[in-house]
Design a protein around this motif. Structure first.
Motif, PDB file in Angstrom:
ATOM      1  N   GLY A 120     -38.721  20.935 -33.267  1.00  0.00           N
ATOM      2  CA  GLY A 120     -38.729  21.852 -32.776  1.00  0.00           C
ATOM      3  C   GLY A 120     -37.300  22.293 -32.164  1.00  0.00           C
ATOM      4  O   GLY A 120     -36.989  23.079 -31.337  1.00  0.00           O
ATOM      5  N   VAL A 121     -35.876  20.896 -31.996  1.00  0.00           N
ATOM      6  CA  VAL A 121     -35.110  21.002 -31.259  1.00  0.00           C
ATOM      7  C   VAL A 121     -33.872  21.837 -31.877  1.00  0.00           C
ATOM      8  O   VAL A 121     -34.150  22.713 -31.556  1.00  0.00           O
ATOM      9  N   LYS A 122     -34.541  21.627 -32.859  1.00  0.00           N
ATOM     10  CA  LYS A 122     -33.795  22.946 -34.000  1.00  0.00           C
ATOM     11  C   LYS A 122     -33.847  23.641 -34.175  1.00  0.00           C
ATOM     12  O   LYS A 122     -33.209  24.690 -33.950  1.00  0.00           O
ATOM     13  N   TRP A 123     -35.236  24.000 -33.770  1.00  0.00           N
ATOM     14  CA  TRP A 123     -35.948  25.387 -33.927  1.00  0.00           C
ATOM     15  C   TRP A 123     -35.866  25.978 -32.920  1.00  0.00           C
ATOM     16  O   TRP A 123     -35.382  27.304 -33.090  1.00  0.00           O
ATOM     17  N   LEU A 124     -35.540  25.358 -31.719  1.00  0.00           N
ATOM     18  CA  LEU A 124     -35.413  25.796 -30.517  1.00  0.00           C
ATOM     19  C   LEU A 124     -34.127  26.551 -30.091  1.00  0.00           C
ATOM     20  O   LEU A 124     -33.548  27.634 -29.834  1.00  0.00           O
ATOM     21  N   ASN A 125     -33.413  25.810 -30.821  1.00  0.00           N
ATOM     22  CA  ASN A 125     -31.769  25.790 -31.426  1.00  0.00           C
ATOM     23  C   ASN A 125     -31.626  27.449 -31.868  1.00  0.00           C
ATOM     24  O   ASN A 125     -30.995  28.372 -31.992  1.00  0.00           O
ATOM     25  N   GLU A 126     -31.922  27.268 -33.542  1.00  0.00           N
ATOM     26  CA  GLU A 126     -32.669  28.609 -33.870  1.00  0.00           C
ATOM     27  C   GLU A 126     -32.215  29.606 -33.510  1.00  0.00           C
ATOM     28  O   GLU A 126     -31.561  30.796 -33.268  1.00  0.00           O
ATOM     29  N   GLU A 127     -33.793  29.286 -32.419  1.00  0.00           N
ATOM     30  CA  GLU A 127     -34.433  30.855 -31.934  1.00  0.00           C
ATOM     31  C   GLU A 127     -33.378  31.029 -30.744  1.00  0.00           C
ATOM     32  O   GLU A 127     -33.060  32.530 -30.455  1.00  0.00           O
ATOM     33  N   GLN A 158     -39.516  31.561 -24.000  1.00  0.00           N
ATOM     34  CA  GLN A 158     -41.241  32.222 -23.642  1.00  0.00           C
ATOM     35  C   GLN A 158     -41.265  33.196 -25.110  1.00  0.00           C
ATOM     36  O   GLN A 158     -41.801  32.718 -25.251  1.00  0.00           O
ATOM     37  N   SER A 159     -40.209  32.819 -26.042  1.00  0.00           N
ATOM     38  CA  SER A 159     -40.485  33.809 -27.472  1.00  0.00           C
ATOM     39  C   SER A 159     -40.740  32.247 -28.518  1.00  0.00           C
ATOM     40  O   SER A 159     -41.923  32.681 -29.087  1.00  0.00           O
ATOM     41  N   ILE A 160     -40.436  31.002 -28.028  1.00  0.00           N
ATOM     42  CA  ILE A 160     -41.477  30.391 -28.760  1.00  0.00           C
ATOM     43  C   ILE A 160     -42.576  30.151 -28.520  1.00  0.00           C
ATOM     44  O   ILE A 160     -43.077  29.737 -29.415  1.00  0.00           O
ATOM     45  N   ALA A 161     -43.172  30.141 -27.309  1.00  0.00           N
ATOM     46  CA  ALA A 161     -44.232  29.948 -27.172  1.00  0.00           C
ATOM     47  C   ALA A 161     -45.421  30.557 -27.626  1.00  0.00           C
ATOM     48  O   ALA A 161     -46.201  30.767 -27.644  1.00  0.00           O
ATOM     49  N   LYS A 162     -45.228  32.166 -28.389  1.00  0.00           N
ATOM     50  CA  LYS A 162     -45.597  33.089 -28.786  1.00  0.00           C
ATOM     51  C   LYS A 162     -45.992  32.228 -30.515  1.00  0.00           C
ATOM     52  O   LYS A 162     -46.397  32.777 -30.700  1.00  0.00           O
ATOM     53  N   THR A 163     -45.500  31.587 -30.983  1.00  0.00           N
ATOM     54  CA  THR A 163     -45.589  30.783 -31.751  1.00  0.00           C
ATOM     55  C   THR A 163     -46.427  29.959 -32.354  1.00  0.00           C
ATOM     56  O   THR A 163     -46.294  29.266 -31.005  1.00  0.00           O
ATOM     57  N   ASP A 164     -46.643  29.365 -33.243  1.00  0.00           N
ATOM     58  CA  ASP A 164     -48.230  28.124 -32.835  1.00  0.00           C
ATOM     59  C   ASP A 164     -47.004  26.929 -33.322  1.00  0.00           C
ATOM     60  O   ASP A 164     -47.305  26.032 -32.299  1.00  0.00           O
ATOM     61  N   GLY A 187     -44.246  26.763 -31.625  1.00  0.00           N
ATOM     62  CA  GLY A 187     -43.649  26.481 -30.483  1.00  0.00           C
ATOM     63  C   GLY A 187     -44.426  25.859 -29.176  1.00  0.00           C
ATOM     64  O   GLY A 187     -44.073  25.699 -28.445  1.00  0.00           O
ATOM     65  N   GLU A 188     -45.812  27.116 -29.347  1.00  0.00           N
ATOM     66  CA  GLU A 188     -46.851  26.790 -27.886  1.00  0.00           C
ATOM     67  C   GLU A 188     -46.821  24.931 -28.511  1.00  0.00           C
ATOM     68  O   GLU A 188     -47.202  23.977 -27.100  1.00  0.00           O
ATOM     69  N   SER A 189     -47.211  24.606 -30.187  1.00  0.00           N
ATOM     70  CA  SER A 189     -47.624  23.046 -29.834  1.00  0.00           C
ATOM     71  C   SER A 189     -46.260  22.212 -29.382  1.00  0.00           C
ATOM     72  O   SER A 189     -46.400  21.184 -28.663  1.00  0.00           O
ATOM     73  N   TRP A 190     -45.299  22.813 -29.847  1.00  0.00           N
ATOM     74  CA  TRP A 190     -43.786  22.278 -29.267  1.00  0.00           C
ATOM     75  C   TRP A 190     -43.827  21.975 -27.771  1.00  0.00           C
ATOM     76  O   TRP A 190     -43.686  20.569 -27.302  1.00  0.00           O
ATOM     77  N   ILE A 191     -44.423  22.987 -27.060  1.00  0.00           N
ATOM     78  CA  ILE A 191     -44.046  22.999 -25.974  1.00  0.00           C
ATOM     79  C   ILE A 191     -44.972  22.193 -25.088  1.00  0.00           C
ATOM     80  O   ILE A 191     -44.581  21.065 -23.914  1.00  0.00           O
ATOM     81  N   ARG A 192     -46.117  22.115 -25.362  1.00  0.00           N
ATOM     82  CA  ARG A 192     -47.200  21.169 -25.068  1.00  0.00           C
ATOM     83  C   ARG A 192     -47.012  19.771 -25.231  1.00  0.00           C
ATOM     84  O   ARG A 192     -47.094  18.955 -24.015  1.00  0.00           O
ATOM     85  N   TYR A 193     -46.550  19.919 -26.589  1.00  0.00           N
ATOM     86  CA  TYR A 193     -45.827  18.267 -26.319  1.00  0.00           C
ATOM     87  C   TYR A 193     -44.704  17.838 -25.695  1.00  0.00           C
ATOM     88  O   TYR A 193     -45.033  16.632 -24.935  1.00  0.00           O
ATOM     89  N   MET A 194     -43.878  19.077 -25.222  1.00  0.00           N
ATOM     90  CA  MET A 194     -42.415  18.549 -24.169  1.00  0.00           C
ATOM     91  C   MET A 194     -43.216  18.110 -23.101  1.00  0.00           C
ATOM     92  O   MET A 194     -43.576  17.297 -22.252  1.00  0.00           O
ATOM     93  N   MET A 195     -44.159  18.931 -22.719  1.00  0.00           N
ATOM     94  CA  MET A 195     -44.733  18.828 -21.483  1.00  0.00           C
ATOM     95  C   MET A 195     -45.586  17.437 -21.119  1.00  0.00           C
ATOM     96  O   MET A 195     -45.661  16.756 -20.122  1.00  0.00           O
TER      97      MET A 195
END
Length: 164
Positions: free
Chosen positions: A80-87, A109-115, A117-125
């Motif tokens: 997720g860190v890698k994908w976030l940085n790629e975004e 906001q952009s990654i939150a629109k992806t499956d 990204g939404e999961s990764w943000i949920r894990y982070m929270m």
């Protein structure tokens, strides 16, 4: 056997400070550290923790070393860190931690629109809240600042050691 235990501990701790390779198409763009990116993401997702001087990113060391968290989940967090940085690279031509506050929010906001990204943000929270609200023995809220902020009295007796 003592040296094996020490070496194993060293390797686990080294994982959290290791770099994540960021790709720009087929080319390597750069390397970012997992810890630095997670520290900024946590600040962006829950700024109150930073205001209360709660080290939610340090808590992630426990997460990455916890025996009951699957390797698949740990890999997902790291990827997720890698994908976030790629975004961030795709949208703004630089890594996440080098962006302004506003542009980091746009990346989230952009990654939150992806499956993923939404999961990764949920894990982070989830981990941010564990660090913020958990017992100080787990190194997140060492001074019970969140408990005081919420007027919460922790369970008694407090744990004497970290449960792993």
């Amino acid at each position: 056997m003592y040296w094996m235990n020490s070496r194993r501990t060293f390797m686990k701790l080294g994982f959290f400070s290791s770099g994540v390779v960021i790709m720009n198409g087929c080319d390597v763009f750069g390397i970012v550290t997992l810890h630095d990116t997670i520290r900024v993401v946590h600040k962006d997702l829950f700024p109150k923790a930073k205001e209360l001087n709660i080290d939610t990113a340090d808590y992630m060391k426990i997460v990455f070393n916890h025996s009951r968290i699957t390797q698949e989940d740990k890999d997902f967090l790291k990827n997720g860190v890698k994908w976030l940085n790629e975004e961030a690279l795709l949208l703004f031509k630089t890594t996440y931690i080098k962006l302004s506050d506003l542009n980091r929010q746009k990346v989230l906001q952009s990654i939150a629109k992806t499956d993923w990204g939404e999961s990764w943000i949920r894990y982070m929270m989830q981990y941010i809240l564990e660090a913020t609200l958990g017992d100080p023995i787990y190194r997140g809220d060492k001074n019970e600042a969140a408990w005081k902020w919420l007027a919460y009295e922790g369970g008694k007796p407090s744990p004497k050691k970290v449960y792993l």
